[in-house]
Design an enzyme around this catalytic site. Structure first.
Site, PDB file in Angstrom:
ATOM      1  N   CYS A   1       0.682  -1.378   0.032  1.00  0.00           N
ATOM      2  CA  CYS A   1       0.071  -0.029  -0.032  1.00  0.00           C
ATOM      3  C   CYS A   1       0.943   1.053  -0.094  1.00  0.00           C
ATOM      4  CB  CYS A   1      -0.852   0.188   1.226  1.00  0.00           C
ATOM      5  SG  CYS A   1      -1.927  -1.315   1.333  1.00  0.00           S
TER       6      CYS A   1
ATOM      7  N   ARG B   1       3.885  -0.469  -5.282  1.00  0.00           N
ATOM      8  CA  ARG B   1       3.809  -1.104  -3.839  1.00  0.00           C
ATOM      9  C   ARG B   1       2.534  -1.700  -3.647  1.00  0.00           C
ATOM     10  NH1 ARG B   1       7.547   1.649  -0.155  1.00  0.00           N
ATOM     11  NH2 ARG B   1       6.601   0.795   1.556  1.00  0.00           N
TER      12      ARG B   1
ATOM     13  N   TRP C   1      -2.742  -2.635  -1.681  1.00  0.00           N
ATOM     14  CA  TRP C   1      -2.542  -3.940  -1.836  1.00  0.00           C
ATOM     15  C   TRP C   1      -3.469  -4.610  -0.722  1.00  0.00           C
ATOM     16  CZ3 TRP C   1      -0.637  -8.104   1.178  1.00  0.00           C
ATOM     17  CH2 TRP C   1      -0.318  -9.412   0.585  1.00  0.00           C
TER      18      TRP C   1
ATOM     19  N   ASN D   1      -2.140   2.378   5.850  1.00  0.00           N
ATOM     20  CA  ASN D   1      -1.114   1.406   5.428  1.00  0.00           C
ATOM     21  C   ASN D   1      -0.745   0.734   6.425  1.00  0.00           C
ATOM     22  OD1 ASN D   1       0.990   0.222   4.269  1.00  0.00           O
ATOM     23  ND2 ASN D   1       2.267   1.888   4.064  1.00  0.00           N
ATOM     24  N   GLY D   2      -1.028  -0.570   6.552  1.00  0.00           N
ATOM     25  CA  GLY D   2      -0.637  -1.445   7.383  1.00  0.00           C
ATOM     26  C   GLY D   2      -2.086  -2.318   7.797  1.00  0.00           C
TER      27      GLY D   2
ATOM     28  N   GLU E   1      16.236 -19.132  -6.144  1.00  0.00           N
ATOM     29  CA  GLU E   1      15.756 -17.458  -6.654  1.00  0.00           C
ATOM     30  C   GLU E   1      15.417 -17.741  -8.135  1.00  0.00           C
ATOM     31  OE1 GLU E   1      15.356 -14.758  -5.495  1.00  0.00           O
ATOM     32  OE2 GLU E   1      15.592 -13.494  -7.155  1.00  0.00           O
TER      33      GLU E   1
ATOM     34  N   LYS F   1      11.722 -16.288  -9.186  1.00  0.00           N
ATOM     35  CA  LYS F   1      11.385 -15.394 -10.239  1.00  0.00           C
ATOM     36  C   LYS F   1      10.460 -15.883 -11.312  1.00  0.00           C
ATOM     37  CE  LYS F   1      12.882 -12.435  -8.967  1.00  0.00           C
ATOM     38  NZ  LYS F   1      13.497 -12.435  -7.820  1.00  0.00           N
TER      39      LYS F   1
ATOM     40  N   GLU G   1       6.662 -15.781  -9.695  1.00  0.00           N
ATOM     41  CA  GLU G   1       6.344 -14.484  -9.617  1.00  0.00           C
ATOM     42  C   GLU G   1       5.875 -13.932 -10.786  1.00  0.00           C
ATOM     43  OE1 GLU G   1       8.573 -11.836  -6.413  1.00  0.00           O
ATOM     44  OE2 GLU G   1       9.998 -12.606  -7.704  1.00  0.00           O
TER      45      GLU G   1
ATOM     46  N   HIS H   1      15.280 -38.259  -3.602  1.00  0.00           N
ATOM     47  CA  HIS H   1      14.597 -38.472  -2.251  1.00  0.00           C
ATOM     48  C   HIS H   1      13.177 -38.182  -2.151  1.00  0.00           C
ATOM     49  CE1 HIS H   1      18.353 -39.554  -0.397  1.00  0.00           C
ATOM     50  NE2 HIS H   1      18.963 -38.346  -0.907  1.00  0.00           N
TER      51      HIS H   1
ATOM     52  N   LYS I   1       5.634  -4.381  -3.929  1.00  0.00           N
ATOM     53  CA  LYS I   1       7.040  -4.375  -3.836  1.00  0.00           C
ATOM     54  C   LYS I   1       7.582  -4.701  -2.488  1.00  0.00           C
ATOM     55  CE  LYS I   1      11.262  -3.818  -5.335  1.00  0.00           C
ATOM     56  NZ  LYS I   1      11.914  -4.936  -5.890  1.00  0.00           N
TER      57      LYS I   1
HETATM   58  O1  M6R Z   1      12.489  -5.624   0.583  1.00  0.00           O
HETATM   59  P1  M6R Z   1      12.838  -7.055   1.081  1.00  0.00           P
HETATM   60  O2  M6R Z   1      14.065  -7.494   0.361  1.00  0.00           O
HETATM   61  O3  M6R Z   1      12.935  -7.363   2.530  1.00  0.00           O
HETATM   62  O4  M6R Z   1      11.769  -8.116   0.437  1.00  0.00           O
HETATM   63  C1  M6R Z   1      11.792  -9.231   0.779  1.00  0.00           C
HETATM   64  C2  M6R Z   1      10.783  -9.848  -0.332  1.00  0.00           C
HETATM   65  O5  M6R Z   1       9.241  -9.474   0.029  1.00  0.00           O
HETATM   66  C3  M6R Z   1      11.141  -9.786  -1.872  1.00  0.00           C
HETATM   67  O6  M6R Z   1      12.544 -10.288  -1.935  1.00  0.00           O
HETATM   68  C4  M6R Z   1      10.195 -10.487  -2.573  1.00  0.00           C
HETATM   69  O7  M6R Z   1      10.240 -12.040  -2.371  1.00  0.00           O
HETATM   70  C5  M6R Z   1      10.382 -10.162  -4.163  1.00  0.00           C
HETATM   71  N1  M6R Z   1       9.186 -10.100  -4.639  1.00  0.00           N
HETATM   72  C6  M6R Z   1      11.319 -11.098  -4.712  1.00  0.00           C
HETATM   73  O8  M6R Z   1      11.221 -11.036  -6.095  1.00  0.00           O
END
Ligand code: M6R
Length: 598
Positions: free
Chosen positions: A2, A27, A73, A97-98, A474, A478, A481, A497, A593
């Protein structure tokens, strides 16, 4: 997670609010809204989905002396127009926000005394509480303070009301909020992060928890004196895509430059130094614990291999949301490192506070100066990646990894666990990282071509060993997401396993096969998958005859250089698959974000 903005002044309020929300849109983009107040008249516009829907709806050129805005969000209540902020009572509006954790109890109490709710959000109770108190005693400051006293959870709030039409009431507890003096006399601005304020203000207060106040064209009155004014960066150039199709693409291409920035002043001829890192912070340290979420967690996991290997220091890594509630055993001789791009991720921030409270020395590896984590930790190492706008993190990861690798070497030198020759060798490799991150046209083209083939099937395995295991995690994150395809990262040796049961031609295996680390071991693992008919795409400097597809990386003499080249290949591949599927690369569904709720 948000974004909120507010404005008091003589400029066009709606334009300033919309421009601010544009900066914050990454955000959260489930819905957006603004409320404009002029004495007895409040005008509200809300729209579902991306900000352009709201921009199309705001059809007034009237002048309003103040207003508030929000980009959402969704946490409580689906993304609908009714659940979009600002939320209204009878005569007041709020953006938040929160999360208000006790909203159900509050809502029930308010409903019993006749308050009517229209949304499913937690936020709506704030405005009703304010009106409840104001109706009892018509004093808006008192009503606002009484409201705050009732709220539990994390929040930053802006509230406006017809009963006090010159003021914006604000408060921060747990979620970020900045208040700024505008460049013109009588201007006050609010935002949940500093980018909307750049160019509009030179003086800001990054509010601490528990700080709030009342602002109007005559100034800002804080409820307490716990505020420090600070400057703002002046550059807005980061907001441009610079000819790239997406911010994500731009940020992948920027990695070579930003890792150079991460090294400047830290990587010497034959030693590594961190000015911001007092040596006393590691004196007496027997153990390192890393805590983070998402991509930052993967950087932490990579670091754990490097710290143990180079500095011979025990290192464990935890997902922040797990760490918080496991009643962890914390040893005072542990250095507690949190890693975060934003410095605002709620779980990581809380984990940091827990460790600090338990008396551990704390350090944050972070990209955003002045963020909440940098204000809590004993020391901060900035990664210097520049603003990262793509929701899928890219350059944050590469800069974090470079910084953590340098830290591993710094610890190793400090603890005498590395020979002079080995340190020089590692420093030489570090210097070659920017080169390894330069994207070859051939590699980008290859990922575009492969994206045609890797759209279907029932899933992806990303496999690797050692540091290539976190890299596999990672790569899978990616892809998930931004393509919404099912992908899992695995240590290659674990396949037999259980997971290998899934192998068939519709299962795509992306195999990370570095020449300089455990090549023969991973080769056997890939052979096992190939024997079960999985479709194999290997990423390696060495051609492998069982691969169905192959992305070639350069031959080098250090596995970490292979690591960074493979990272780029994984980022490009997921981006191209997402493009091919017609998805929104920069703002993937259901994500935001920065995750400022737990
Ligand atoms: O701002 P941060 O690095 O603490 O955020 C952590 C995760 O929310 C962030 O890495 C998220 O997994 C991303 N969308 C990954 O691409």
């Amino acid at each position: 997670m948000c974004g909120i903005v507010g404005y008091i002044g003589n400029k066009n309020t709606q334009e300033i609010l919309l421009a601010g929300l544009k900066e914050l849109e990454y955000r959260g983009y489930d819905s957006a809204g603004i409320a404009l107040l002029d004495q007895n008249k409040i005008e509200v516009f809300k729209a579902l989905g991306k900000l352009h829907n709201l921009e199309e709806k705001v059809n007034t050129n009237k002048e309003y002396p103040l207003g508030i805005g929000h980009t959402r969000w969704a946490t409580h209540g689906k993304p609908t127009e009714l659940n979009a902020h600002p939320h209204m009572g009878e005569y007041s509006y709020v953006v938040h926000n929160g999360i208000i954790e006790n909203y159900k109890e509050l809502k029930e109490e308010l409903m019993k005394v006749g308050h009517k709710f229209v949304s499913q959000t937690d936020t709506e109770v704030i405005v009703h509480l304010f009106e409840f108190f104001y109706n009892k005693t018509p004093n808006s400051k008192e009503a606002f303070l009484n409201t705050i006293k009732k709220l539990e959870g994390a929040y930053s709030i802006l509230l406006i009301s017809k009963v006090d039409p010159d003021n914006i009431f604000f408060f921060k507890h747990g979620s970020p909020l900045i208040v700024a003096r505008g460049l013109e006399k009588g201007e006050v601005l609010f935002s949940s992060s500093d980018s909307p304020l750049i160019g509009l203000s030179n003086e800001v207060v990054y509010l601490e928890d528990g700080v709030g106040g009342i602002a109007n064209k005559d100034g800002i009155n804080f409820f307490n004196d716990n505020v420090t004014w600070a400057g703002l960066p002046t550059s807005k150039q980061f907001a441009q895509k610079d000819g790239f199709r997406f911010f994500m693409e731009k940020e992948i291409y920027e990695q070579s430059d930003v890792v150079t920035d991460s090294m400047i002043g830290r990587l010497g001829e034959n030693e590594i130094s961190f000015d911001e890192f007092p040596a006393s912070l590691i004196d007496g340290i027997e153990e390192i614990k890393i805590c983070a979420c998402g991509t930052s967690f993967h950087a932490g996991l990579t670091a754990s291999y490097l710290f143990e290997r180079l500095a011979r220091v025990r290192c464990s890594v935890e997902i922040a949301s797990e760490f918080r509630y496991k009643d962890p055993l914390l040893n005072k001789n542990t250095l507690f490192i949190v890693i975060s791009q934003s410095g605002e991720t709620a779980d990581t921030l809380e984990a940091l506070k827990m460790a600090k409270k338990a008396g551990l020395k704390t350090l944050v590896v972070c990209n955003v100066d002045n963020s909440s984590m940098t204000r809590v930790a004993d020391a901060t190492i900035l990664t210097r990646a520049g603003v990262e706008k793509g929701v899928a993190s890219t350059k944050a990861f590469s800069t974090q990894t470079v910084v953590l690798w340098m830290m591993g070497l710094y610890f190793a030198n400090h603890k005498n666990t590395i020979t002079k020759e080995k340190l020089e060798e590692e420093i030489k490799a570090l210097r070659e990282v920017p080169q390894a991150l330069i994207i070859q046209d051939e590699m980008h083209e290859k990922t575009k071509r492969l994206s045609k083939r890797y759209l279907h099937g029932h899933g992806f395995f990303f496999i690797g060993r050692d540091v290539f295991f976190p890299l596999a995690l990672e790569g899978a994150l990616k892809l998930k997401e931004i393509s919404y395809l099912h992908a899992e990262g695995y240590p290659a040796g674990e396949m037999k396993h259980g997971p290998i049961a899934l192998a068939d031609p519709e299962l795509f295996t992306i195999a990370l096969m570095p020449q300089n680390l455990l090549y023969d071991k991973i080769k056997s693992n890939v052979e096992e998958l190939s024997a079960r008919d999985s479709t194999i795409c290997s990423i390696s400097p060495l051609e492998f005859d069982l691969s169905d597809d192959f992305i070639r990386t350069k031959k080098t003499n250090h596995y970490m250089l292979e690591f960074f080249e493979m990272l780029v290949a994984l980022q490009l591949l997921s981006m191209e698959i997402s493009v091919r599927l017609g998805n929104d690369v920069d703002m993937p569904r259901n994500l935001a974000k920065s995750v400022t709720v737990e």
